[in-house]
Design an enzyme around this catalytic site. Structure first.
Site, short mmCIF file in Angstrom:
data_model
loop_
_atom_site.label_atom_id
_atom_site.label_comp_id
_atom_site.label_asym_id
_atom_site.label_seq_id
_atom_site.Cartn_x
_atom_site.Cartn_y
_atom_site.Cartn_z
CD GLU A 185 25.59 52.11 65.49
OE1 GLU A 185 25.95 52.62 64.42
OE2 GLU A 185 26.26 51.24 66.10
CG ASP B 168 26.22 48.52 64.18
OD1 ASP B 168 25.27 47.78 64.46
OD2 ASP B 168 26.19 49.37 63.27
CE1 TYR C 129 27.76 46.79 61.73
CE2 TYR C 129 30.12 46.43 61.58
CZ TYR C 129 29.05 47.27 61.82
OH TYR C 129 29.26 48.60 62.14
#
Length: 505
Positions: A8, A103, A311
């Protein structure tokens, strides 16, 4: 032939490439591509720049509304996006295997889906999915050893949300712009499916504030002394509704000593905090550092890309044992000033965090990885990192204990209340300093039927207050409460409302 890995962001691509093996970087058209050989396999790790594709109006005419015919198209206004698409398309031509390594959430699934479908020629369904919550070397290698199928349902849910947001936002925004144009004024306005209701929260609160009519009331407080120690007590009714009643209380109590009519002591346990999800972190960073939700999220994402935290875009307040608590805490013991705190936890036979109720199907709560920073963090980056580390450690702490003493004092038939708060055991709070402390309010030793000297009785006129205006943190909490927006979009929506001066800072 080789495996094409789609990431990403450039920093994520670099970390994934370095975790897989000896990475060699090339930059065709200024876009990074990493060549890696690992366990006899060849990889080419490519990077997106966030969303390379987005929902577009097929008419391409900003004055047209309503708009219902939509398509997914490259975000060509950004020349780097066009170059990135071209580079990925070229690399995809000779690839035999495709790995979606964006992600692992709804937004990441949409980004990877668009690239694999449009830039790579319809390869989404044939691709494999890398699932990880941190960018540590071990977790990346583990995820590539256990690749799964992409979640097409999640991708379609995300694409549908983008289309709904576009239909609402573009049509309403164009209608607003047209209305001002008709009035011979121009201003860049926007409204949307979530932005509108969020703004309505602030408008409704502002109306409530402006329509509030202050009502007077009085409070009565007394000062007492026992064994040379002075303390204050409040009249048992927190609000006295009339001036006449307040004056009569003061008149009846002035010069009259009091007798302790009741005393009660109890120990109160304060449980350890739950781990951070993104909303909790944003509110705590605002409380402590006055950082806006968007700014906090931006810093957290930087820490994630440096493999320092997990995350951050998560709703979870759970820390599963699979992250291996002891390994993380051992890693933290070698970083900065955390050695003493971590040794207190590592000496325990069992580590059990105090978890909250909220879950997330994709990721656990935010936690530090235990990996030492490779470069010096900026001031705000360190503050957010330290907050995350200490919150993580605090979740394993014992309950804190506070001694609460509640005393009633009778003065000529009128009852006054005094409260004492004494810290007994810091428990988890020792891990969360300087972000928390036990309340302390001292009282002299008092027992039933003890007499206390009356030093004075005073009344104070006050007025009822309207509710507070929303700040960025409380508006975020309201959005979460009403379940509008997502953990990925709420901060940006709030930032837009303030940026466009819809809400004053």
């Amino acid at each position: 032939m080789y495996t094409l890995v789609v990431c990403e962001k450039p920093d994520a691509a670099r970390r994934i490439a370095q975790a897989l093996g000896d990475a060699r970087e090339s930059r065709p058209a200024g876009i990074s591509v990493f060549d890696v050989t690992s366990d006899g396999r060849q990889y080419k790790v490519c990077t997106a720049l966030g969303h390379l594709y987005g929902v577009a109006d097929t008419t391409r005419n900003r004055s047209v509304y309503p708009v219902l015919d939509l398509e997914w198209a490259p975000n060509v206004k950004n020349p780097r996006v066009a170059r990135a698409i071209r580079v990925i398309s070229d690399v995809a031509k000779d690839a035999s295997v495709f790995v979606h390594a964006c992600d692992y959430d709804q937004e990441g699934e949409v980004i990877g889906h668009s690239i694999l479908q449009y830039a790579c020629g319809g390869k989404y369904e044939k691709a494999l999915r890398a699932k990880f919550s941190t960018l540590t070397d071990d977790e990346i290698r583990e995820s590539f050893a256990n690749l799964v199928k992409p979640n097409s349902g999640l991708a379609e849910a995300g694409r549908s949300r983008h289309m709904l947001d576009f239909i609402y936002g573009v049509n309403l925004s164009r209608a607003l712009a047209q209305s001002l144009k008709t009035a011979r004024r121009y201003r860049n306005l926007s409204i949307g499916r979530v932005q509108g209701p969020t703004l309505a929260f602030a408008v409704d609160r502002e109306l409530e504030i402006r329509l509030h009519v202050p009502d007077p009331y009085w409070t009565v407080a007394a000062q007492f002394e026992k064994n040379g120690k002075a303390f204050s007590a409040q009249y048992e009714k927190p609000r006295v509704e009339t001036l006449v009643e307040a004056k009569s209380i003061v008149s009846a109590c002035i010069g009259k000593d009091g007798a302790v009519s009741d005393d009660a002591e109890n120990k109160v346990l304060l449980r350890a905090p739950t781990p951070f999800n993104i909303g909790d972190l944003q509110r705590e960073a605002y409380r402590l550092f006055r950082l806006g939700p968007g700014y906090t999220l931006g810093i957290a994402e930087k820490l994630y890309l440096q493999a320092l935290i997990s995350y951050p875009r998560t709703s979870s307040q759970k820390l599963p044992p699979s992250i291996v608590y002891g390994k993380i805490i051992s890693g933290l013991s070698k970083i900065g000033s955390y050695g003493k705190l971590t040794s207190m936890l590592l000496s325990r036979d069992r580590l059990m965090p105090n978890e909250g109720k909220m879950t997330d199907p994709a990721h656990p709560a935010i936690y530090p990885t235990g990996v030492a920073p490779r470069q010096k963090l900026s001031g705000l980056e360190f503050k957010v990192y330290d907050l995350i580390v200490k919150r993580f450690l605090a979740t394993f702490g014992d309950p804190a204990v506070s001694q609460h003493t509640d005393v009633k004092i009778d003065v000529n038939g009128y009852i006054f209340k005094a409260e004492g708060r004494t810290p007994v055991y810091e428990g988890w709070m020792i891990f969360y300093k300087p972000y928390v402390r036990l309340e302390q309010r001292e009282l002299p030793e008092l027992h039933k039927d003890d007499w206390v000297k009356n030093l004075g009785v005073e009344m104070e006129e006050k007025f009822t207050q309207p509710p507070h205006r929303y700040n960025q943190a409380s508006l975020l909490a309201k959005m979460e409460q009403e379940q509008i927006g997502t953990k990925a979009t709420r901060a940006d929506i709030i930032a837009t409302l303030f940026k466009r001066n819809y809400i004053a800072p």
